[in-house]
Design a protein around this motif. Structure first.
Motif, PDB file in Angstrom:
ATOM      1  N   TYR A 196       0.840  -1.204   0.000  1.00 23.55           N
ATOM      2  CA  TYR A 196       0.000   0.000   0.000  1.00 23.55           C
ATOM      3  C   TYR A 196       0.874   1.252   0.000  1.00 23.55           C
ATOM      4  O   TYR A 196       0.582   2.238  -0.701  1.00 23.55           O
ATOM      5  CB  TYR A 196      -0.910   0.012   1.232  1.00 23.55           C
ATOM      6  CG  TYR A 196      -2.169  -0.800   1.098  1.00 23.55           C
ATOM      7  CD1 TYR A 196      -3.112  -0.515   0.113  1.00 23.55           C
ATOM      8  CD2 TYR A 196      -2.428  -1.858   1.976  1.00 23.55           C
ATOM      9  CE1 TYR A 196      -4.268  -1.266   0.000  1.00 23.55           C
ATOM     10  CE2 TYR A 196      -3.595  -2.608   1.864  1.00 23.55           C
ATOM     11  CZ  TYR A 196      -4.510  -2.311   0.873  1.00 23.55           C
ATOM     12  OH  TYR A 196      -5.664  -3.052   0.750  1.00 23.55           O
ATOM     13  N   TYR A 204       2.452   1.705  -3.600  1.00 22.68           N
ATOM     14  CA  TYR A 204       1.450   1.960  -4.639  1.00 22.68           C
ATOM     15  C   TYR A 204       0.968   3.406  -4.550  1.00 22.68           C
ATOM     16  O   TYR A 204       0.920   4.129  -5.554  1.00 22.68           O
ATOM     17  CB  TYR A 204       0.267   1.006  -4.475  1.00 22.68           C
ATOM     18  CG  TYR A 204      -0.807   1.190  -5.527  1.00 22.68           C
ATOM     19  CD1 TYR A 204      -0.792   0.426  -6.695  1.00 22.68           C
ATOM     20  CD2 TYR A 204      -1.825   2.123  -5.367  1.00 22.68           C
ATOM     21  CE1 TYR A 204      -1.763   0.591  -7.665  1.00 22.68           C
ATOM     22  CE2 TYR A 204      -2.793   2.300  -6.338  1.00 22.68           C
ATOM     23  CZ  TYR A 204      -2.767   1.533  -7.482  1.00 22.68           C
ATOM     24  OH  TYR A 204      -3.737   1.720  -8.459  1.00 22.68           O
ATOM     25  N   TYR A 205       0.623   3.843  -3.347  1.00 18.81           N
ATOM     26  CA  TYR A 205       0.089   5.199  -3.194  1.00 18.81           C
ATOM     27  C   TYR A 205       1.193   6.255  -3.151  1.00 18.81           C
ATOM     28  O   TYR A 205       0.928   7.435  -3.427  1.00 18.81           O
ATOM     29  CB  TYR A 205      -0.807   5.271  -1.963  1.00 18.81           C
ATOM     30  CG  TYR A 205      -2.140   4.614  -2.213  1.00 18.81           C
ATOM     31  CD1 TYR A 205      -3.117   5.246  -2.979  1.00 18.81           C
ATOM     32  CD2 TYR A 205      -2.418   3.343  -1.725  1.00 18.81           C
ATOM     33  CE1 TYR A 205      -4.329   4.643  -3.245  1.00 18.81           C
ATOM     34  CE2 TYR A 205      -3.635   2.722  -1.979  1.00 18.81           C
ATOM     35  CZ  TYR A 205      -4.592   3.380  -2.743  1.00 18.81           C
ATOM     36  OH  TYR A 205      -5.794   2.767  -3.015  1.00 18.81           O
ATOM     37  N   LEU A 229       1.402   7.030  -6.654  1.00 22.54           N
ATOM     38  CA  LEU A 229       0.245   7.854  -7.005  1.00 22.54           C
ATOM     39  C   LEU A 229       0.422   9.283  -6.507  1.00 22.54           C
ATOM     40  O   LEU A 229      -0.030  10.236  -7.150  1.00 22.54           O
ATOM     41  CB  LEU A 229      -1.023   7.239  -6.397  1.00 22.54           C
ATOM     42  CG  LEU A 229      -2.357   7.808  -6.878  1.00 22.54           C
ATOM     43  CD1 LEU A 229      -2.553   7.514  -8.364  1.00 22.54           C
ATOM     44  CD2 LEU A 229      -3.510   7.218  -6.071  1.00 22.54           C
ATOM     45  N   GLY A 230       1.133   9.434  -5.368  1.00 24.42           N
ATOM     46  CA  GLY A 230       1.409  10.756  -4.836  1.00 24.42           C
ATOM     47  C   GLY A 230       2.350  11.564  -5.694  1.00 24.42           C
ATOM     48  O   GLY A 230       2.391  12.798  -5.612  1.00 24.42           O
ATOM     49  N   MET A 267      -4.815  -2.781  -8.202  1.00 27.82           N
ATOM     50  CA  MET A 267      -5.276  -2.468  -6.850  1.00 27.82           C
ATOM     51  C   MET A 267      -6.574  -3.183  -6.472  1.00 27.82           C
ATOM     52  O   MET A 267      -6.680  -3.701  -5.350  1.00 27.82           O
ATOM     53  CB  MET A 267      -5.408  -0.954  -6.655  1.00 27.82           C
ATOM     54  CG  MET A 267      -5.863  -0.547  -5.256  1.00 27.82           C
ATOM     55  SD  MET A 267      -4.980  -1.356  -3.866  1.00 27.82           S
ATOM     56  CE  MET A 267      -3.374  -0.608  -3.982  1.00 27.82           C
ATOM     57  N   ARG A 300      -4.258   0.068   5.356  1.00 25.74           N
ATOM     58  CA  ARG A 300      -4.502   1.040   4.286  1.00 25.74           C
ATOM     59  C   ARG A 300      -3.911   2.411   4.608  1.00 25.74           C
ATOM     60  O   ARG A 300      -3.537   3.162   3.695  1.00 25.74           O
ATOM     61  CB  ARG A 300      -6.010   1.132   4.051  1.00 25.74           C
ATOM     62  CG  ARG A 300      -6.456   2.188   3.056  1.00 25.74           C
ATOM     63  CD  ARG A 300      -5.839   1.981   1.685  1.00 25.74           C
ATOM     64  NE  ARG A 300      -6.306   3.009   0.773  1.00 25.74           N
ATOM     65  CZ  ARG A 300      -5.803   4.236   0.709  1.00 25.74           C
ATOM     66  NH1 ARG A 300      -4.803   4.586   1.521  1.00 25.74           N
ATOM     67  NH2 ARG A 300      -6.272   5.117  -0.146  1.00 25.74           N
ATOM     68  N   GLY A 336      -0.812   3.545   2.895  1.00 23.48           N
ATOM     69  CA  GLY A 336      -0.931   4.115   1.561  1.00 23.48           C
ATOM     70  C   GLY A 336      -1.054   5.624   1.622  1.00 23.48           C
ATOM     71  O   GLY A 336      -0.412   6.352   0.853  1.00 23.48           O
ATOM     72  N   SER A 337      -1.857   6.114   2.560  1.00 20.89           N
ATOM     73  CA  SER A 337      -1.995   7.564   2.729  1.00 20.89           C
ATOM     74  C   SER A 337      -0.690   8.196   3.182  1.00 20.89           C
ATOM     75  O   SER A 337      -0.347   9.308   2.765  1.00 20.89           O
ATOM     76  CB  SER A 337      -3.104   7.864   3.749  1.00 20.89           C
ATOM     77  OG  SER A 337      -4.356   7.409   3.274  1.00 20.89           O
ATOM     78  N   PHE A 384       1.537   8.440   0.097  1.00 21.26           N
ATOM     79  CA  PHE A 384       1.073   9.551  -0.741  1.00 21.26           C
ATOM     80  C   PHE A 384       1.493  10.884  -0.136  1.00 21.26           C
ATOM     81  O   PHE A 384       1.978  11.786  -0.835  1.00 21.26           O
ATOM     82  CB  PHE A 384      -0.454   9.487  -0.880  1.00 21.26           C
ATOM     83  CG  PHE A 384      -1.030  10.470  -1.867  1.00 21.26           C
ATOM     84  CD1 PHE A 384      -1.388  10.054  -3.135  1.00 21.26           C
ATOM     85  CD2 PHE A 384      -1.221  11.802  -1.526  1.00 21.26           C
ATOM     86  CE1 PHE A 384      -1.927  10.948  -4.052  1.00 21.26           C
ATOM     87  CE2 PHE A 384      -1.754  12.710  -2.428  1.00 21.26           C
ATOM     88  CZ  PHE A 384      -2.107  12.280  -3.703  1.00 21.26           C
TER      89      PHE A 384
END
Length: 387
Positions: A12, A15-16, A19-20, A110, A132, A135-136, A139
Motif C-alpha cells: 500500500y 502503490y500510493y 500515485l502521490g 489495486m 490502508r 498508503g496515505s 502519498f
C-alpha cells in the motif's frame, strides 16, 4: 501488527507513494514539455477511462488462473515497464499511447490486491484501516516533497524521480505471488435487480457529478497554484495539508455518521466542496486562504467517501457488495473522472483558465447537491437470500 500482514502495508505504501507523484505532478511535467492543457486533460482522461475497463477485464483474466498471485506480480511489472516508456516520450501522441497502456495496468492491480488483503484478514476486517493508512502516508510523503524536487531538478526530471517508486512497488508485490483472492467476487452484472432499487441511480448520479466537480483539482490544481505564484514547496505543503486532514478525519468519520447520519453529512460535504472550489478559483494567490481551503478535504473527500461506503452497504448488502463497488467505481471514478478531466481542459484553455475551471467545478458540485436534495427517503427492502 502481525508480521504476516506487514507485507500488505508495504505494498500500500509504495502503490500510493507512486500515485502521490503521479496525480499532483504529471500535469506539471506535461506542461513543462510544452504541451497545451488539452494534452494534460487527455492524459488524465485516459487515466480515469482505464478505471472503467481494466479492473473487470483483469479480474476476469486473473480469476481463471490457478495462480492469480502471479498475475498480480505481472501486472505490477507491466506497470513499471509502461511507466518507463515516459522516459523516452515527449510528443503528444506518444504520451497518450504510453498513458493508455500505463493506466490499464496500474488501475487493474489495486482491486485485485484489495481482494487479496480482505482474504488474508478474514474475520479481522477491523485491521484493514491500519494497513490502508500506510498508503496515505506514502502519498503524503511524496506529494509534499516532489514539488520542491521538481523545482530543484526541473520539470523534465519527473519520470526519473518517479520510476524508483514503481520499482519499489514491484519489489513489494513479489512476496504476494502466492496469495489468492476470494473464491468468488461478484461483478457489476451480479448486481441484478438492485440497480433498479429506489435511490440507487440518484445516488450514483450524485457521486458521478461530485467526481466531475473534482476534475479541475485532479488535473490542474498544481498548475493553478503555480500560475498564482506559489513555489513547488508551497504546493507540496497544500497537498500535504489535504492528506493529513484526510487521514485524521477517516478515524473520526464513523462517529460522525453514527451521530448525524450519512445522508445528512453528504449534503454538508457537498456544500463545503462548493465553497472550496469557489475559493480556490477566486483566491488562489493567497496561501493562507488556500491552506484553509485544502483543510476542507476532510469533508470533501474523507467524510464524503466514508458516507458513500455506508450507503453502499445499504444499497448493496451481503454478497452484492463487490458488485456495488464495481458499479460505483465505474460511474464515479471512471465516467465522472473522464468528464471532469474534459471539462477542466476546456476551461483551462479558455480565457478563464484555472479560475473558470474551478468555478465550473463548484457549479457541477452544486448541481450534485440539488440532485441529492431531491431524493426521497428509501424504505428498507428485504433482500432475498438467493443469488
Amino acid at each position: 501488527m502481525d508480521a504476516s500482514l506487514r507485507r500488505f502495508s508495504i505494498f500500500y505504501f509504495f502503490y500510493y507513494a507512486a500515485l502521490g507523484a503521479y496525480t499532483p505532478y504529471v500535469g506539471r511535467w506535461v506542461d513543462g514539455l510544452g504541451h497545451s492543457g488539452y494534452v494534460v486533460g487527455a492524459m488524465l482522461g485516459l487515466w480515469y477511462g482505464s478505471r472503467i475497463v481494466s479492473p473487470p477485464a483483469w479480474a476476469a483474466l486473473s480469476g481463471r488462473s490457478a495462480r492469480p498471485g502471479h498475475w498480480f506480480v505481472a501486472g505490477c511489472a507491466l506497470t513499471l515497464l509502461c511507466f518507463a516508456g515516459f522516459l523516452a516520450t515527449e510528443s503528444a501522441w506518444a504520451l497518450l499511447g504510453v498513458m493508455a497502456a500505463f493506466g490499464l495496468f496500474y488501475n487493474a492491480v489495486m482491486p485485485q490486491f484489495e481482494a487479496m488483503t480482505l482474504t488474508a484478514l478474514g474475520p479481522r476486517t477491523d485491521l484493514y484501516g491500519r494497513l490502508r493508512v500506510w498508503g496515505s502516508i506514502g502519498f503524503l510523503l511524496v506529494a509534499s516533497t516532489y514539488g520542491a524536487l521538481m523545482d530543484r531538478f526541473g520539470d523534465r526530471a519527473f519520470p526519473w524521480l518517479t520510476l524508483p517508486l514503481f520499482v519499489g512497488m514491484l519489489m513489494a508485490a513479489w512476496p504476494h505471488r502466492r496469495d489468492t483472492p476470494p473464491d468468488h467476487v461478484d461483478t457489476v452484472g451480479d448486481a441484478g435487480h438492485l440497480w433498479k432499487r429506489p435511490g440507487v441511480r440518484r445516488f450514483l448520479l450524485m457521486a458521478l457529478l461530485m467526481q466531475v466537480g473534482f476534475g479541475p483539482f485532479y488535473v490542474f490544481y498544481t498548475l493553478h497554484m503555480q500560475a498564482a505564484g506559489h513555489s513547488g514547496a508551497a504546493i507540496g505543503l497544500l497537498w500535504a495539508v489535504g492528506v493529513l486532514v484526510e487521514i485524521g478525519m477517516f478515524w473520526q468519520a464513523p462517529r460522525l455518521i453514527a451521530r448525524f447520519g450519512a445522508s445528512r453529512l453528504i449534503m454538508v460535504c457537498m456544500a463545503a466542496t462548493v465553497l472550496r472550489w469557489t475559493v480556490t478559483g477566486l483566491y488562489a494567490h493567497s496561501l493562507p486562504v488556500m491552506v484553509l481551503a485544502a483543510s476542507t478535504h476532510a469533508l470533501s473527500f474523507a467524510v464524503f467517501h466514508a458516507c458513500c461506503m455506508r450507503l453502499m452497504a445499504d444499497y448493496f448488502p451481503g454478497r452484492r457488495a463487490a458488485a456495488g463497488q464495481s458499479l460505483l467505481y465505474g460511474f464515479s471514478s471512471g465516467v465522472g473522472g473522464v468528464l471532469g478531466a474534459g471539462m477542466a481542459a476546456l476551461a483551462w484553455e479558455s480565457a478563464g483558465g484555472g479560475r473558470l475551471a474551478f468555478l465550473l467545478g463548484a457549479g457541477v458540485t452544486a448541481v450534485a447537491w440539488v440532485v441529492y436534495a431531491l431524493r426521497r427517503t428509501v424504505p428498507a427492502i428485504p433482500v432475498s437470500s438467493s443469488p
